[in-house]
Design a protein around this motif. Structure first.
Motif, PDB file in Angstrom:
ATOM      1  N   UNK A 187       0.852  -1.126  -0.031  1.00  0.00           N
ATOM      2  CA  UNK A 187      -0.022   0.017  -0.116  1.00  0.00           C
ATOM      3  C   UNK A 187       0.931   1.258  -0.008  1.00  0.00           C
ATOM      4  N   UNK A 188       0.801   1.914  -0.996  1.00  0.00           N
ATOM      5  CA  UNK A 188       1.599   3.066  -1.203  1.00  0.00           C
ATOM      6  C   UNK A 188       0.735   4.576  -0.527  1.00  0.00           C
ATOM      7  N   UNK A 189       1.120   5.122   0.192  1.00  0.00           N
ATOM      8  CA  UNK A 189       0.766   6.392   0.995  1.00  0.00           C
ATOM      9  C   UNK A 189       1.178   7.546   0.592  1.00  0.00           C
ATOM     10  N   UNK A 190       0.312   8.612  -0.066  1.00  0.00           N
ATOM     11  CA  UNK A 190       0.818   9.724  -0.655  1.00  0.00           C
ATOM     12  C   UNK A 190       0.364  10.768  -0.026  1.00  0.00           C
ATOM     13  N   UNK A 191       0.902  11.819   0.390  1.00  0.00           N
ATOM     14  CA  UNK A 191       0.225  13.130   0.804  1.00  0.00           C
ATOM     15  C   UNK A 191       1.341  14.198   0.883  1.00  0.00           C
ATOM     16  N   UNK A 192       0.860  15.349   1.185  1.00  0.00           N
ATOM     17  CA  UNK A 192       1.361  16.703   1.560  1.00  0.00           C
ATOM     18  C   UNK A 192       2.156  16.334   2.839  1.00  0.00           C
ATOM     19  N   UNK A 193       3.372  17.237   3.252  1.00  0.00           N
ATOM     20  CA  UNK A 193       3.544  17.136   4.797  1.00  0.00           C
ATOM     21  C   UNK A 193       2.852  17.728   5.440  1.00  0.00           C
ATOM     22  N   UNK A 194       2.591  17.152   6.689  1.00  0.00           N
ATOM     23  CA  UNK A 194       1.620  17.912   7.777  1.00  0.00           C
ATOM     24  C   UNK A 194       0.202  17.311   7.484  1.00  0.00           C
TER      25      UNK A 194
ATOM     26  N   UNK B 278       4.268  10.074  -9.809  1.00  0.00           N
ATOM     27  CA  UNK B 278       4.647   9.459 -11.103  1.00  0.00           C
ATOM     28  C   UNK B 278       5.306   8.133 -11.058  1.00  0.00           C
ATOM     29  N   UNK B 279       5.669   7.794 -10.027  1.00  0.00           N
ATOM     30  CA  UNK B 279       6.503   6.482  -9.611  1.00  0.00           C
ATOM     31  C   UNK B 279       5.504   5.356  -9.076  1.00  0.00           C
ATOM     32  N   UNK B 280       5.618   4.464  -9.974  1.00  0.00           N
ATOM     33  CA  UNK B 280       5.111   3.146  -9.339  1.00  0.00           C
ATOM     34  C   UNK B 280       6.005   2.424  -8.552  1.00  0.00           C
ATOM     35  N   UNK B 281       5.481   2.012  -7.371  1.00  0.00           N
ATOM     36  CA  UNK B 281       6.485   1.245  -6.215  1.00  0.00           C
ATOM     37  C   UNK B 281       6.118  -0.308  -6.688  1.00  0.00           C
ATOM     38  N   UNK B 282       5.101  -0.830  -7.191  1.00  0.00           N
ATOM     39  CA  UNK B 282       4.753  -2.294  -7.272  1.00  0.00           C
ATOM     40  C   UNK B 282       3.627  -2.304  -6.389  1.00  0.00           C
ATOM     41  N   UNK B 283       2.887  -1.123  -6.144  1.00  0.00           N
ATOM     42  CA  UNK B 283       1.750  -1.307  -5.042  1.00  0.00           C
ATOM     43  C   UNK B 283       0.447  -1.879  -5.557  1.00  0.00           C
ATOM     44  N   UNK B 284      -0.299  -2.548  -4.637  1.00  0.00           N
ATOM     45  CA  UNK B 284      -1.652  -2.842  -5.098  1.00  0.00           C
ATOM     46  C   UNK B 284      -2.543  -1.922  -4.979  1.00  0.00           C
ATOM     47  N   UNK B 285      -2.192  -1.055  -4.098  1.00  0.00           N
ATOM     48  CA  UNK B 285      -3.319   0.014  -3.659  1.00  0.00           C
ATOM     49  C   UNK B 285      -2.649   1.139  -3.433  1.00  0.00           C
TER      50      UNK B 285
ATOM     51  N   UNK C 274     -10.172   2.544   6.966  1.00  0.00           N
ATOM     52  CA  UNK C 274      -9.124   2.205   5.936  1.00  0.00           C
ATOM     53  C   UNK C 274      -8.300   0.687   5.994  1.00  0.00           C
ATOM     54  N   UNK C 275      -8.284   0.301   7.058  1.00  0.00           N
ATOM     55  CA  UNK C 275      -7.749  -1.036   7.512  1.00  0.00           C
ATOM     56  C   UNK C 275      -8.667  -2.169   6.704  1.00  0.00           C
ATOM     57  N   UNK C 276      -9.959  -1.886   6.853  1.00  0.00           N
ATOM     58  CA  UNK C 276     -10.882  -2.969   6.012  1.00  0.00           C
ATOM     59  C   UNK C 276     -10.611  -2.858   4.549  1.00  0.00           C
ATOM     60  N   UNK C 277     -10.583  -1.601   3.935  1.00  0.00           N
ATOM     61  CA  UNK C 277     -10.435  -1.416   2.592  1.00  0.00           C
ATOM     62  C   UNK C 277      -9.053  -2.176   2.225  1.00  0.00           C
ATOM     63  N   UNK C 278      -8.071  -1.843   2.734  1.00  0.00           N
ATOM     64  CA  UNK C 278      -7.033  -2.577   2.653  1.00  0.00           C
ATOM     65  C   UNK C 278      -6.783  -4.036   2.427  1.00  0.00           C
TER      66      UNK C 278
END
Length: 247
Positions: free
Chosen positions: A35-42, A130-137, A209-213
Motif C-alpha cells: 500500500x503506497x501512501x501519498x500526501x503533502x507534509x503535515x 509518477x513513480x509506481x512502487x509495485x503497489x496494489x493500492x 481504511x484497514x478494512x479496505x486494505x
C-alpha cells in the motif's frame, strides 16, 4: 542528437515501471500486498498510519511499514509504537521513492511472514505520483486544513488514487473547509473513487481504511483510476470501494 528533458524523464519512468512490475510479481508470489501512501507534509499521514498499524497488530495481521523521509528517523520511531515491524528509509535528498529503493529494503529487511506492507512515501504530492512502487493500492491523503481545491492543483496524485482519505476531519468547521466542493473536485479528476473521512485523534476512519486494505489483500478488485501508473486487471469497483462512495 541530444536527448530532450522529456525523453530522459520518460526513460527514467519506463525503467522504474519495469522494476515495479517485476517487484509486484515477486511480492505477489510471496503473498505480500503493498500500500503506497501519498500526501503533502503535515497531512496527518503518519499519525493515521500508526493507528491503522496498531489496529492491524491487534487483529493479528502480519503487517509491516517502511517510512521515507529526506532526513531523521522520527516517523519510524512514532510508527514503531504500534508494535509492527517498521524501518526508516532515508532518500538522501530525493523527493520521492522509486521501485529500486523499495526492492532493496524488501529483500534485506521485510519479515518473511508479512502479508501487508505499508509504504509511507515522502511528503510531496508531485514527484511521488509518477513513480509506481509495485503497489496494489495507492492511497492519497489530504487534510481539511489544506483546502478543498487540492485535487485540482495536484491532478496526477489524486487522479492515480485507488482510495482518497480526508484527514483531520474534526478541524473541518474551524478551517472553513467546503466538503461538497472537495468531493466534486475529487470526482472531477478521479470519477468513482471512494473518499474516506478520518480523524486519528478520535479514531474515525481507522477501521474503514484497514478494512479496505485487507479486502484488496484478500483478492477484492480495486477502483480503476484514470491516471493509474499501470494497467489493472480488475475492471469493476470492489464492495466497499464503490464508485463515488464517501465513508
Amino acid at each position: 542528437m541530444c536527448e530532450s528533458v522529456d525523453d530522459v524523464t520518460q526513460a527514467v519512468l519506463a525503467k522504474n515501471d519495469g522494476l515495479a512490475a517485476s517487484l509486484r510479481d515477486d511480492l505477489t508470489d510471496r503473498g505480500v500486498t503493498v500500500v503506497n501512501l501519498l500526501s503533502s507534509p503535515g497531512s496527518g499521514k503518519t499519525e493515521l498510519l500508526g493507528r491503522v498499524l496498531a489496529r492491524a497488530v491487534e487483529r493479528g495481521v502480519p503487517v509491516a511499514a517502511l517510512t521515507a523521509d529526506l532526513a531523521t528517523e522520527n516517523d519510524a520511531r512514532r510508527l514503531a509504537r504500534s508494535g509492527a515491524p517498521v524501518k526508516q528509509l532515508l532518500t538522501d535528498g530525493l523527493c520521492h521513492l522509486e521501485a529500486r529503493q523499495l526492492r532493496g529494503h524488501v529483500e534485506s529487511w521485510l519479515p518473511a511472514d508479512t502479508s501487508l506492507l505499508f509504504v509511507e512515501n515522502v511528503g510531496n504530492l508531485v514527484c511521488p505520483a509518477s513513480y509506481d512502487l509495485g503497489e496494489s493500492l495507492r492511497i492519497v491523503l489530504m487534510a481539511v486544513t489544506e483546502g478543498e481545491d487540492k485535487p485540482l492543483k495536484y491532478p496526477t496524485a489524486f487522479g492515480s488514487a485507488h482510495l482518497v482519505v480526508l484527514t483531520k476531519s474534526d478541524l473541518a468547521e474551524p478551517a472553513g473547509f467546503d466538503g461538497s466542493a472537495f468531493l466534486a473536485h475529487v470526482q472531477r479528476v478521479n470519477p468513482g473513487v471512494e473518499v474516506v473521512r478520518s480523524c486519528a485523534r478520535d479514531g474515525e476512519g481507522v477501521d474503514t481504511v484497514l478494512e479496505r486494505v485487507l479486502a484488496v489483500r484478500d483478492g477484492a478488485p480495486v477502483h480503476r483510476p484514470p491516471l493509474a501508473p499501470r494497467p489493472h486487471h480488475h475492471e469493476d469497483a470492489a464492495p466497499g470501494l464503490a464508485a463515488g462512495r464517501v465513508s
